[in-house]
Design a protein around this motif. Sequence first.
Motif, short mmCIF file in Angstrom:
data_model
loop_
_atom_site.label_atom_id
_atom_site.label_comp_id
_atom_site.label_asym_id
_atom_site.label_seq_id
_atom_site.Cartn_x
_atom_site.Cartn_y
_atom_site.Cartn_z
N ASN A 1 0.87 -1.18 0.00
CA ASN A 1 0.00 0.00 0.00
C ASN A 1 0.91 1.23 0.00
O ASN A 1 1.74 1.41 0.90
CB ASN A 1 -0.86 -0.08 1.28
CG ASN A 1 -1.72 1.14 1.50
OD1 ASN A 1 -1.41 2.23 1.03
ND2 ASN A 1 -2.79 0.96 2.25
N HIS A 2 0.76 2.07 -0.99
CA HIS A 2 1.65 3.22 -1.18
C HIS A 2 1.78 4.09 0.08
O HIS A 2 2.88 4.55 0.43
CB HIS A 2 1.10 4.06 -2.35
CG HIS A 2 1.93 5.25 -2.70
ND1 HIS A 2 3.05 5.18 -3.49
CD2 HIS A 2 1.81 6.54 -2.34
CE1 HIS A 2 3.57 6.38 -3.62
NE2 HIS A 2 2.84 7.24 -2.92
N ILE A 3 0.67 4.30 0.76
CA ILE A 3 0.67 5.17 1.95
C ILE A 3 1.47 4.53 3.08
O ILE A 3 2.24 5.20 3.78
CB ILE A 3 -0.78 5.43 2.46
CG1 ILE A 3 -1.70 5.81 1.29
CG2 ILE A 3 -0.81 6.50 3.54
CD1 ILE A 3 -1.20 6.95 0.47
N THR B 1 9.14 12.38 -1.04
CA THR B 1 8.31 12.21 -2.24
C THR B 1 8.46 10.78 -2.77
O THR B 1 9.27 10.01 -2.25
CB THR B 1 8.70 13.25 -3.32
OG1 THR B 1 10.12 13.31 -3.36
CG2 THR B 1 8.16 14.63 -3.00
N ASP B 2 7.67 10.44 -3.80
CA ASP B 2 7.58 9.04 -4.22
C ASP B 2 8.93 8.42 -4.61
O ASP B 2 9.71 9.01 -5.36
CB ASP B 2 6.59 8.94 -5.39
CG ASP B 2 5.18 9.21 -4.91
OD1 ASP B 2 4.95 9.23 -3.68
OD2 ASP B 2 4.29 9.39 -5.76
N ASN B 3 9.14 7.22 -4.10
CA ASN B 3 10.36 6.46 -4.38
C ASN B 3 10.07 4.99 -4.13
O ASN B 3 9.01 4.64 -3.60
CB ASN B 3 11.49 6.95 -3.46
CG ASN B 3 11.19 6.69 -2.00
OD1 ASN B 3 11.42 5.60 -1.49
ND2 ASN B 3 10.62 7.67 -1.30
N GLY C 1 3.83 2.56 2.60
CA GLY C 1 5.20 2.69 2.11
C GLY C 1 5.81 4.01 2.56
O GLY C 1 6.92 4.03 3.10
N HIS C 2 5.07 5.11 2.40
CA HIS C 2 5.61 6.42 2.79
C HIS C 2 6.12 6.41 4.23
O HIS C 2 7.16 6.99 4.55
CB HIS C 2 4.53 7.51 2.64
CG HIS C 2 4.54 8.14 1.28
ND1 HIS C 2 5.63 8.85 0.81
CD2 HIS C 2 3.61 8.19 0.30
CE1 HIS C 2 5.36 9.30 -0.41
NE2 HIS C 2 4.14 8.91 -0.76
N ILE C 3 5.38 5.75 5.12
CA ILE C 3 5.77 5.71 6.54
C ILE C 3 7.16 5.07 6.68
O ILE C 3 7.99 5.51 7.48
CB ILE C 3 4.71 4.93 7.37
CG1 ILE C 3 3.37 5.66 7.30
CG2 ILE C 3 5.17 4.76 8.82
CD1 ILE C 3 2.21 4.93 7.97
ZN ZN Z 1 3.28 9.22 -2.56
#
Ligand code: ZN
Length: 336
Positions: A113-115, A300-302, A117-119
């Motif tokens: 889950n992308h979110i 930011t996204d990675n 992932g951010h954590i």
């Molecule tokens: Zn993102």
Amino acid sequence: MKEYKVLGIESSCDETAAAVVVNGRQMLSNVISSQIDIHRLYGGVVPEIAGRNHIEAIDGVVRQALCDANMTVKDIDCVAVTYGAGLVGALLVGLSFAKALSLSANIPLMPVNHIEGHICANYVTHKELEPPYICLLASGGHTAVAEVDDYLKIKILATTLDDAVGEAFDKVARTLGLPYPGGVEIDRLAVKGEVSYKLPNINSEGNFSYSGIKTAVLNTVNSLKQKGDNVNIENMCASFNHFAVEGLVYRAFELAKEKGLDKIAVAGGVGANSLLRRRMEEEGEKRGVRVFLPQKSLCTDNAVMIASNGYFKAANGAPFADMTLNAKPTVKLSAE
Ligand code: ZN
Ligand code: KG4
């Protein structure tokens, strides 16, 4: 401890990314092919164009990530891939690539889950960070304060009733005639201005709301235009930045106090905002709360954060996916 090497793949929006991370914390490579310059021409992300560009970039990006980590596919223990949230046509590119790789090389596939992932960008930046802690999630698609009880248990305590904070940054930037992506531009110009415009608070009955502040900026710009005046762009950036950020800082610390937690981590693209980073640190020092900020390049996204989350899921017994795994434009957090 055995080394568990995860190849992360991310293509949910306008960044094609791949990375290799060991045991969820050690980044061996981080490759990002950004489409920002292409989408800037249109003032925002065009989903169809994003999908097509991911197709062109994905193979080279994954090869580069393996090469930078000095590895081949044979060295990888797990492929972690973003399956949602995001643009469905964009997600499908990374997902299909990851499925093909998993099937052909016989490597387990972990959906991320992308979110969530951010954590995990925080686990790579701060090797000592462990749950429980409060997380302030501030991205282009989400705004929330969550309680991270365990690596896989995330409970939302406050959320946005309308726009996400990053979305509000981008829309306000567009109103002010600034280029996409607006968040970085506002951050840059805010430093040169003063908080001179009074804008609405973003705290709304325990949650967040960005529609009032966004409309207030638009109304101010329009009424000044009608009088033949111009808005002072730098001051408006400073004012919006101030009100957009202060409400997040306030709520994150209030909820940490309420939950008796003395650690707060920040996650998501808006985590790169210089005012948010400074205010979180100042407030943390004042209140005796430890603040964890991901290194700016991991806000930011990675795919580093995706690989890290893949590791923690595998290490904590989350099931691997089979070939029926599909892309999901919206997904909930693990404990919702
Ligand atoms: Zn993102
Ligand atoms: O987390 P992210 O890369 O993508 C999503 O998952 O949504 O966040 C992108 C958002 C965009 O809205 C962008 O304008 C915002 O993060 N952003 C910033 C800054 N850098 C990126 N907002 C404020 N200040 C920044 N420095």
